[in-house]
Design a protein around this motif. Structure first.
Motif, mmCIF file in Angstrom:
data_model
loop_
_atom_site.group_PDB
_atom_site.id
_atom_site.type_symbol
_atom_site.label_atom_id
_atom_site.label_comp_id
_atom_site.label_asym_id
_atom_site.label_seq_id
_atom_site.Cartn_x
_atom_site.Cartn_y
_atom_site.Cartn_z
ATOM 1 N N PHE A 21 -7.963 9.242 0.521
ATOM 2 C CA PHE A 21 -7.689 8.785 -0.891
ATOM 3 C C PHE A 21 -7.011 10.078 -1.609
ATOM 4 O O PHE A 21 -6.093 9.712 -2.180
ATOM 5 C CB PHE A 21 -8.800 8.170 -1.547
ATOM 6 N N PRO A 22 -7.519 11.224 -1.562
ATOM 7 C CA PRO A 22 -7.178 12.312 -2.401
ATOM 8 C C PRO A 22 -5.621 12.749 -1.762
ATOM 9 O O PRO A 22 -4.761 13.162 -2.580
ATOM 10 C CB PRO A 22 -8.234 13.546 -1.966
ATOM 11 N N MET A 40 -3.287 10.479 -0.557
ATOM 12 C CA MET A 40 -2.758 9.480 -1.187
ATOM 13 C C MET A 40 -2.345 9.789 -2.573
ATOM 14 O O MET A 40 -1.238 9.507 -3.250
ATOM 15 C CB MET A 40 -3.095 8.070 -1.067
ATOM 16 N N ARG A 41 -3.255 10.306 -3.362
ATOM 17 C CA ARG A 41 -3.236 10.457 -4.928
ATOM 18 C C ARG A 41 -2.301 11.829 -4.949
ATOM 19 O O ARG A 41 -1.444 11.634 -5.738
ATOM 20 C CB ARG A 41 -4.491 10.777 -5.277
ATOM 21 N N ALA A 42 -2.172 12.545 -3.716
ATOM 22 C CA ALA A 42 -1.291 13.910 -4.175
ATOM 23 C C ALA A 42 0.170 13.313 -3.785
ATOM 24 O O ALA A 42 0.930 13.878 -4.417
ATOM 25 C CB ALA A 42 -1.805 14.677 -2.986
ATOM 26 N N GLN A 70 5.265 10.417 -8.817
ATOM 27 C CA GLN A 70 5.470 10.354 -10.261
ATOM 28 C C GLN A 70 5.932 11.492 -10.823
ATOM 29 O O GLN A 70 6.948 11.351 -11.971
ATOM 30 C CB GLN A 70 3.679 10.374 -10.979
ATOM 31 N N THR A 72 -10.934 12.079 3.312
ATOM 32 C CA THR A 72 -9.802 12.556 2.603
ATOM 33 C C THR A 72 -8.655 12.035 2.535
ATOM 34 O O THR A 72 -7.701 12.217 1.862
ATOM 35 C CB THR A 72 -9.511 13.970 3.286
ATOM 36 N N ALA A 74 1.131 10.310 -4.409
ATOM 37 C CA ALA A 74 1.768 9.522 -5.435
ATOM 38 C C ALA A 74 2.130 10.376 -6.749
ATOM 39 O O ALA A 74 2.863 10.113 -7.502
ATOM 40 C CB ALA A 74 0.543 8.509 -6.052
ATOM 41 N N ALA A 75 1.205 11.748 -6.989
ATOM 42 C CA ALA A 75 1.518 12.597 -8.066
ATOM 43 C C ALA A 75 2.972 13.075 -7.664
ATOM 44 O O ALA A 75 3.612 13.262 -9.018
ATOM 45 C CB ALA A 75 0.383 13.677 -8.150
#
Length: 942
Positions: free
Chosen positions: A844-845, A847-849, A855, A842, A851-852
């Motif tokens: 990667f998801p 890290m994406r959260a 952003q 889990t 990063a979001a």
């Protein structure tokens, strides 16, 4: 354009239990009356008025009733300040916790009208701009409420620094949205609005606005045969022979000095263009007037121009629909069409300003030398695209400013408004140093600018702060006063431009200058210091409510100085005696509120570190003028001419400490300031003698209405983030003070002497008063070992400080969910994210959260928990708990687009809370080696 009857107003000015003052600016003479009604009422109400300006006047005031007849200042400039006064014998007072409405009746030579007749009480169009009803609903009169009986209900709005040409929103117009949500609640609406300076920018007008300002200035004072009645005295007039063509590449070559006989025969120069052209006044003001401001390309000069600036800042009525002389052109159509304020240039359309005109007579020092002009012409070609963008941008910025003026007019009509002047109301470098004062006052043009600027302030701003003060006039029974009272100023103002005679009248103009102290210099008082000038006119004032007292400081005309070219003391100690009342406050008043145009207690990191560095950096930038023996500008051989870096209160500890002492006597104090073009808050604890419980002084700063801090500090905020990080660290400042030097105030480590201290500290130990920081002291304890007292610097218990204080920056502690949407971070479940990051399946998801979230932050406002760099206005309110502890709350409002809807959201983007006590707090006692040692280190997280 044909001027409307009502140029500006109505402005609601001073309101107290016995008086309501309403200000109007008219284009013709009239009788003006005001009726006040109880409650919110419509213009066609059949209710009898509660009071009118025609009621029995104050028995101490000679008839006619003051303010009902307008003052004629110029042919089309007539000022009225109408007061509704309740004589003590009437048994009536204006009550708190109630709403009142008012109407204004204007009776001219040929007509009679009121607010409804002027079309102000419904949606109407002015200068092409649609404006809402003045009373917030059709037919409703403007309204107001006095300060409430409970401190928790009090709402004070404040702000400063409103520059029309700055590319940001107009927070004074945003204040209309705030008021629109609360106007029918006498306890929840704004009870007092304090404009803390820079209501106009006299030295910094964009050319596109100056086109109308200069034209309107001439219209207001009047013309005779097309020639302006207002004339401007300069040191030397230059003349171009008749029937000769000007040398456009070097205009100076076309002119020769007039003889005194020629000047006397022709008279002083007509105000406004072409003798004083738009966009080309900088050299004139820096040499002929000896000003040091670097933004004076369109410096206001004439009284008409100063008056026009106020009219255009407060109302859309006199703007007109077209920009005078400007054109909207394209390469295919260089003639183009008249430029309108509300135009939206697109594609290759360009904004073209009128061409330069070379009149027969001009002031000396107007034109630059041939080499400078050649370089300027070269720059025009090389920077054509840049100038194209700048002109279009300036037009857009002023169009947006005009679009908001109807809302500004409504705020000023519905809120008791008080105005304190600051530098830009006259000139950015106003009374910067004794040398500056001597140079500027020694020139004819300098006297013109200073006197016109101060007279305009008196008429448009100060008069409404305390109308009763202007009742005072010199009478035959008291000739010794010599026409030096405020009421005498009004009489003199009406004599400047009598009839169609060119003016100003020289005798009257000189008398006004003397009232303002423009014939006086700062005198040395020993130790290198210079005393304040004691002019006949004073500008501080007091106004209060049931639970608070407000004093507004004059930190411009009563300054002392550390040296002839050193920092100003802002308010001299002897002037503070008049400006800050002695305790106690009147019965029932719990808080002293001080309006100080210049921030008194700045963020410690800026006052202690940044400001002192910036002071010298500006001198390096202007080193050419400082060292060039051939320079003739006002800044020659005079370091420290940039007000933004020079005027910090902390630069003159003597006057600063005098102010703190006077404030601390009142125990609970709130200082409301502007000037610095940012918003921030700090709180000071102040101990006198052996007091265990400190006085508390909260400093709330809201600035600017339409201006932002200089680029060198915004860069720290946006790029390095250094400034915000330092503020978040809550670095405070502590001081220890003794009235006079003495031996062994501080006990040094064993074997050490004062010779081991840094030079600055040694010098402070010898000065009176002695002011010592608690950091920077010797500490000979071995690192890592238990400290020993004999190896530590420490206070001598036999000679304790006479006073001590500590400043702490305030941070917005609200949870993110309670802040306006444009500032909120994207929510994340930190615990869940950490658990997901620990699991490869889990990670990667997760890290994406993260990063979001980063952003999303790019599209949102940032860094507003401690300091705001954006147009804003402030609201000061109070909370009192069951134990009697009062907390001052400073709310800073701005408007920003919501990233989701792209709609603007107005709200309190920064909220700071400062306890005013009573409260217990440890006094500064410990002497440290390093200021950073006072910053708490976060505990490591498990």
């Amino acid at each position: 354009m044909e001027l409307p009857l009502l140029l500006a107003g109505p402005l609601l000015r001073r309101v107290d239990p016995g008086l309501v003052a309403v200000q109007v600016v008219l284009s013709e003479a009239a009788d003006v009356r005001v009726r006040v009604f109880e409650g919110r009422v419509a213009s066609d109400t059949t209710n009898p008025p509660f009071a009118t300006s025609a009621d029995a006047p104050d028995p101490n005031v000679a008839p006619p009733h003051p303010g009902e007849k307008t003052l004629r200042i110029g042919e089309h400039l007539h000022l009225g300040l109408v007061t509704v006064r309740l004589p003590p014998a009437s048994g009536k007072v204006f009550q708190p916790d109630r709403l009142y409405s008012y109407d204004v009746t204007i009776t001219g030579a040929q007509n009679r009208t009121d607010l409804a007749g002027l079309g102000l009480l419904g949606t109407h169009t002015v200068s092409g701009v649609e404006v809402g009803p003045l009373g917030y609903a059709d037919r409703m009169l403007p309204s107001f409420a006095l300060p409430p009986t409970e401190l928790d209900d009090l709402r004070i709005a404040y702000g400063s620094c409103r520059r029309p040409g700055y590319d940001d929103g107009d927070a004074l117009a945003w204040l209309d949205e705030y008021l629109n949500e609360r106007f029918d609640d006498p306890r929840g609406r704004i009870h007092q609005l304090f404009l803390g300076g820079d209501q106009i920018y006299a030295d910094d007008v964009d050319s596109i606005m100056m086109l109308r300002t200069a034209e309107l200035g001439v219209e207001l004072i009047g013309t005779d045969g097309g020639v302006p009645l207002e004339r401007v005295k300069v040191g030397q007039v230059l003349r171009r022979p008749e029937a000769t063509e000007p040398n456009r590449l070097d205009p100076r070559a076309s002119y020769t000095p007039e003889t005194p006989q020629q000047t006397e025969a022709a008279g002083d120069l007509p105000a406004g263009p072409p003798q004083f052209p738009v966009g080309d006044r900088l050299r004139l003001t820096q040499v002929s007037a000896q000003l040091t401001s670097i933004d004076g390309a369109n410096h206001l000069i004439s009284l008409g121009e100063f008056a026009a600036a106020y009219v255009m800042a407060w109302s859309p009525a006199a703007w007109g629909e077209e920009v005078p002389g400007a054109r909207l052109v394209t390469p295919a159509d260089p003639t183009g069409s008249a430029l309108r304020w509300l135009d939206t240039p697109t594609g290759d359309q360009d904004v073209e300003l009128p061409p330069e005109v070379f009149p027969e007579r001009v002031p000396q020092h107007l034109y630059s030398d041939a080499a400078t002009i050649a370089q300027r012409e070269k720059d025009k070609v090389e920077k054509a695209a840049q100038k194209f963008r700048a002109r279009r941008r300036s037009h857009r910025v002023h169009r947006d400013f005009l679009l908001g003026l109807g809302r500004v007019q409504r705020v000023l009509a519905n809120t008791p408004t008080y105005m304190m002047f600051d530098d830009h109301d006259v000139t950015d470098d106003f009374f910067l140093t004794p040398m500056w004062r001597r140079r500027v006052q020694g020139t004819a043009l300098g006297q013109v600018i200073l006197t016109n600027g101060m007279l305009a302030y008196a008429l448009f701003q100060d008069w409404g702060n305390d109308p009763r003060r202007y009742d005072q006039v010199t009478t035959p029974e008291r000739p010794e006063l010599g026409g030096q009272l405020p009421g005498d100023l009004l009489e003199k103002a009406t004599k400047l431009f009598p009839g169609t005679t060119p003016g100003p009248d020289a005798t009257t103009f000189a008398e006004l200058g003397r009232m303002f102290g423009h014939d006086l210099d700062n005198q040395p008082v020993g130790d290198g210091r210079f005393a304040a000038v004691d002019a006949p006119m004073t500008w501080h004032f007091t106004v209060d409510g049931p639970k608070h007292v407000v004093v507004a400081l004059d930190n411009r005309t009563r300054r002392s100085y550390v040296a002839e070219i050193g920092p100003p003391g802002n308010v001299a100690p002897e002037a503070l005696v008049d400006q800050i009342p002695r305790p106690p406050l009147p019965a029932g008043r719990e808080v002293l509120v001080v309006i100080a145009p210049l921030q008194v207690i700045g963020p410690p990191v800026i006052d202690e570190v940044v400001a002192k560095a910036i002071y010298r950096i500006f001198d390096l930038v202007t080193a050419g003028d400082l060292t060039d023996p051939a320079s003739v500008t006002g800044s020659r051989l005079m370091p420290g001419t940039n007000p933004d870096s020079l005027e910090t209160w902390a630069f003159d500890p003597i006057t600063f400490e005098h102010l703190l002492l006077r404030l601390a006597e009142h125990q609970r104090v709130v200082v409301l300031s502007g000037d610095v073009h940012n918003a921030a808050s700090n709180v000071m604890s102040y101990w006198r003698g052996d007091a265990e419980q400190p006085a508390r002084i909260a400093q709330f700063t809201s600035s600017g209405f339409k201006n932002v801090m200089p680029v060198y500090l915004r860069a720290l905020d946006r790029s390095a983030m250094l400034l915000q990080e330092l503020l978040r660290a809550k670095l405070g400042v502590e001081r220890l003070g003794w009235t006079r030097p003495d031996a062994d105030l501080v006990l040094l480590p064993e074997g050490r002497t004062e010779a081991d201290l840094v030079a600055t500290t040694r010098a402070r130990l010898l000065r009176s008063p002695v002011l010592l920081a608690t950091h920077g002291w010797l500490d000979d304890n071995p690192e890592g070992e238990e400290p020993q007292e004999r190896l530590t610097s420490r206070l001598n218990p036999a000679r304790p400080p006479d006073w001590r204080w500590r400043v702490s920056p305030l941070i917005d502690e609200r949870p993110d969910a309670e802040r306006p949407s444009p500032i909120r971070a994207l929510p994340l479940d930190d615990a869940a994210i950490e658990a997901q990051l620990a699991d490869p399946a889990t990670a990667f998801p997760a890290m994406r959260a993260v990063a979001a979230r980063h952003q999303a932050a790019l599209d949102r406002m940032r860094n507003t928990r401690q300091m705001m760099f954006r147009s804003n206005f402030g609201i000061c309110r109070f909370e009192q708990d069951d134990d009697g502890v009062v907390t001052a709350v400073g709310e800073v409002y701005t408007s920003a687009p919501d990233p989701e809807t792209q709609q603007p959201v107005l709200g309190p983007y920064m909220v700071h809370r400062a306890s005013l006590g009573p409260q217990a707090e440890d006094r500064p006692e410990v002497l440290r080696q390093d200021v950073l040692s006072r910053v708490p280190v976060p505990e490591p997280q498990p």
